[in-house]
Design a protein around this motif. Structure first.
Motif, PDB file in Angstrom:
ATOM      1  N   VAL A 177     -32.022  21.671 -30.612  1.00  0.00           N
ATOM      2  CA  VAL A 177     -31.166  20.520 -31.553  1.00  0.00           C
ATOM      3  C   VAL A 177     -31.758  19.062 -31.238  1.00  0.00           C
ATOM      4  O   VAL A 177     -32.003  18.848 -30.277  1.00  0.00           O
ATOM      5  CB  VAL A 177     -29.738  20.754 -30.986  1.00  0.00           C
ATOM      6  N   MET A 178     -31.514  18.509 -32.419  1.00  0.00           N
ATOM      7  CA  MET A 178     -31.966  16.999 -32.448  1.00  0.00           C
ATOM      8  C   MET A 178     -30.672  16.177 -32.228  1.00  0.00           C
ATOM      9  O   MET A 178     -29.650  16.420 -32.942  1.00  0.00           O
ATOM     10  CB  MET A 178     -32.294  16.525 -33.869  1.00  0.00           C
ATOM     11  N   PRO A 179     -30.519  15.612 -30.922  1.00  0.00           N
ATOM     12  CA  PRO A 179     -29.248  14.889 -30.472  1.00  0.00           C
ATOM     13  C   PRO A 179     -29.248  13.709 -31.439  1.00  0.00           C
ATOM     14  O   PRO A 179     -29.997  13.054 -32.043  1.00  0.00           O
ATOM     15  CB  PRO A 179     -29.729  14.595 -29.079  1.00  0.00           C
ATOM     16  N   MET A 180     -28.102  13.425 -31.522  1.00  0.00           N
ATOM     17  CA  MET A 180     -27.503  12.208 -32.238  1.00  0.00           C
ATOM     18  C   MET A 180     -27.733  10.900 -31.243  1.00  0.00           C
ATOM     19  O   MET A 180     -27.829  11.159 -30.209  1.00  0.00           O
ATOM     20  CB  MET A 180     -25.883  12.269 -32.426  1.00  0.00           C
ATOM     21  N   HIS A 215     -36.632   8.846 -34.959  1.00  0.00           N
ATOM     22  CA  HIS A 215     -36.602  10.207 -35.742  1.00  0.00           C
ATOM     23  C   HIS A 215     -37.242  10.440 -36.748  1.00  0.00           C
ATOM     24  O   HIS A 215     -37.602   9.848 -37.680  1.00  0.00           O
ATOM     25  CB  HIS A 215     -34.758  10.132 -36.165  1.00  0.00           C
ATOM     26  N   ALA A 216     -38.005  11.742 -36.866  1.00  0.00           N
ATOM     27  CA  ALA A 216     -39.308  11.932 -37.687  1.00  0.00           C
ATOM     28  C   ALA A 216     -38.653  12.756 -38.794  1.00  0.00           C
ATOM     29  O   ALA A 216     -39.530  13.091 -39.681  1.00  0.00           O
ATOM     30  CB  ALA A 216     -40.229  12.959 -37.121  1.00  0.00           C
ATOM     31  N   TYR A 234     -36.613  26.608 -35.326  1.00  0.00           N
ATOM     32  CA  TYR A 234     -35.788  25.765 -36.036  1.00  0.00           C
ATOM     33  C   TYR A 234     -35.359  24.602 -35.072  1.00  0.00           C
ATOM     34  O   TYR A 234     -35.087  24.575 -33.967  1.00  0.00           O
ATOM     35  CB  TYR A 234     -34.394  26.617 -36.204  1.00  0.00           C
ATOM     36  N   VAL A 235     -35.347  23.387 -35.774  1.00  0.00           N
ATOM     37  CA  VAL A 235     -34.858  22.112 -35.215  1.00  0.00           C
ATOM     38  C   VAL A 235     -33.632  21.785 -36.391  1.00  0.00           C
ATOM     39  O   VAL A 235     -33.673  21.629 -37.493  1.00  0.00           O
ATOM     40  CB  VAL A 235     -35.962  21.085 -35.430  1.00  0.00           C
ATOM     41  N   GLN A 279     -38.890  15.440 -30.059  1.00  0.00           N
ATOM     42  CA  GLN A 279     -37.876  14.550 -30.050  1.00  0.00           C
ATOM     43  C   GLN A 279     -36.714  15.338 -29.555  1.00  0.00           C
ATOM     44  O   GLN A 279     -35.764  14.780 -29.326  1.00  0.00           O
ATOM     45  CB  GLN A 279     -37.800  13.770 -31.386  1.00  0.00           C
ATOM     46  N   ALA A 280     -36.564  16.591 -29.919  1.00  0.00           N
ATOM     47  CA  ALA A 280     -35.416  17.394 -29.867  1.00  0.00           C
ATOM     48  C   ALA A 280     -35.101  18.100 -28.519  1.00  0.00           C
ATOM     49  O   ALA A 280     -36.157  18.016 -27.558  1.00  0.00           O
ATOM     50  CB  ALA A 280     -35.369  18.672 -30.805  1.00  0.00           C
TER      51      ALA A 280
END
Length: 261
Positions: free
Chosen positions: A186-189, A194-195, A149-150, A243-244
């Motif tokens: 987790v994909m950070p803000m 961003h893909a 999970y991302v 990226q996460a």
């Protein structure tokens, strides 16, 4: 799938069996048999062979399934995603608005469905929550699927349902992050690249190693079978993972959020 379904119905009737009787013999739901006969659910090769033996078809169903056009191997109705999910050997999911369904607590799921527009009735919300939680049985299987999970960091800051629901959901995610068959990132803000800007999706690997994808939109959902389209989503998912935050960094983020409560 419709042609194979009609053949199954004809062989069943020739054997003097009702849908319920055939379903009972094979430990299936009557609706499962009905769905296969109507072409709404694929007949899998192993079950086709068992039906051939029981209905004395001389292998006709197995041959039909083996030579089915590739487009017909994929269920046409998006609700069959739930069946694919239950049978999958691997699931990879990107989510940017809510916690992924298989990782939701009952209270969080209730809050999600409670935000539908137009509003759902209390009965409909209850049924949808029950269905969502039943799906989580695959997490407790002896041999569960490999789950990746991302999810966007934004999902960890919305407090759907209030603080108590939020804290319970954080604890559940933290427990899931320690599960050996679940990888949570987790994909950070605040990223400059961003893909996943085109929205959420799920990649599915079936027991016979078909690779499919599933996407939900505001007005519906779609199963994707085209190899090129699935490949594009798989490449996006690989980029998202790079990226996460890595799994250990994600656990650290969840620990910090829980420590702030």
């Amino acid at each position: 799938m419709r042609l194979v379904g009609r053949q199954l119905a004809r062989f069943r009737e020739a054997a003097g069996l009702t849908q319920r009787e055939l379903a009972t013999e094979f430990n299936l739901a009557e609706e499962t048999v009905a769905s296969m006969e109507q072409g709404r659910r694929p007949l899998k090769p192993d079950l086709a062979q068992r039906f051939d033996d029981r209905l004395d078809t001389k292998g006709a169903l197995s041959v039909a399934v083996e030579h089915m056009p590739e487009v017909d191997l994929i269920p046409a109705w998006a609700e069959d995603f739930l069946d694919l999910e239950q049978e999958a050997v691997a699931l990879s999911s990107y989510e940017n608005q809510v916690v992924p369904g298989l990782l939701q607590t009952p209270s969080y799921a209730k809050s999600v469905f409670g935000n539908e527009v137009p509003a759902l009735s209390g009965e409909d919300i209850g049924q949808r929550v029950a269905t969502r939680i039943e799906r989580q049985e695959i997490l407790r299987r002896t041999a569960p699927p490999t789950l990746s999970y991302v999810m966007s960091e934004a999902t960890l800051f919305d407090r759907l349902g209030g603080n108590a629901v939020y804290i319970e959901q954080l604890h559940f995610l933290r427990a899931c992050a320690d599960s050996p068959h679940i990888t949570l990132q987790v994909m950070p803000m605040g990223r400059t690249e961003h893909a996943g800007l085109s929205g959420p999706f799920v990649l599915i690997e079936t027991p016979d190693h078909q690779h499919l994808a599933y996407m939900e939109t505001q007005r519906g959902s779609q199963l994707v079978a085209d190899p090129e389209a699935v490949s594009i989503l798989a490449r996006k998912y690989a980029m998202l993972r790079s990226q996460a935050l890595n799994p250990e960094e994600t656990k650290g983020l969840l620990d910090r959020l829980l420590g702030e409560q």
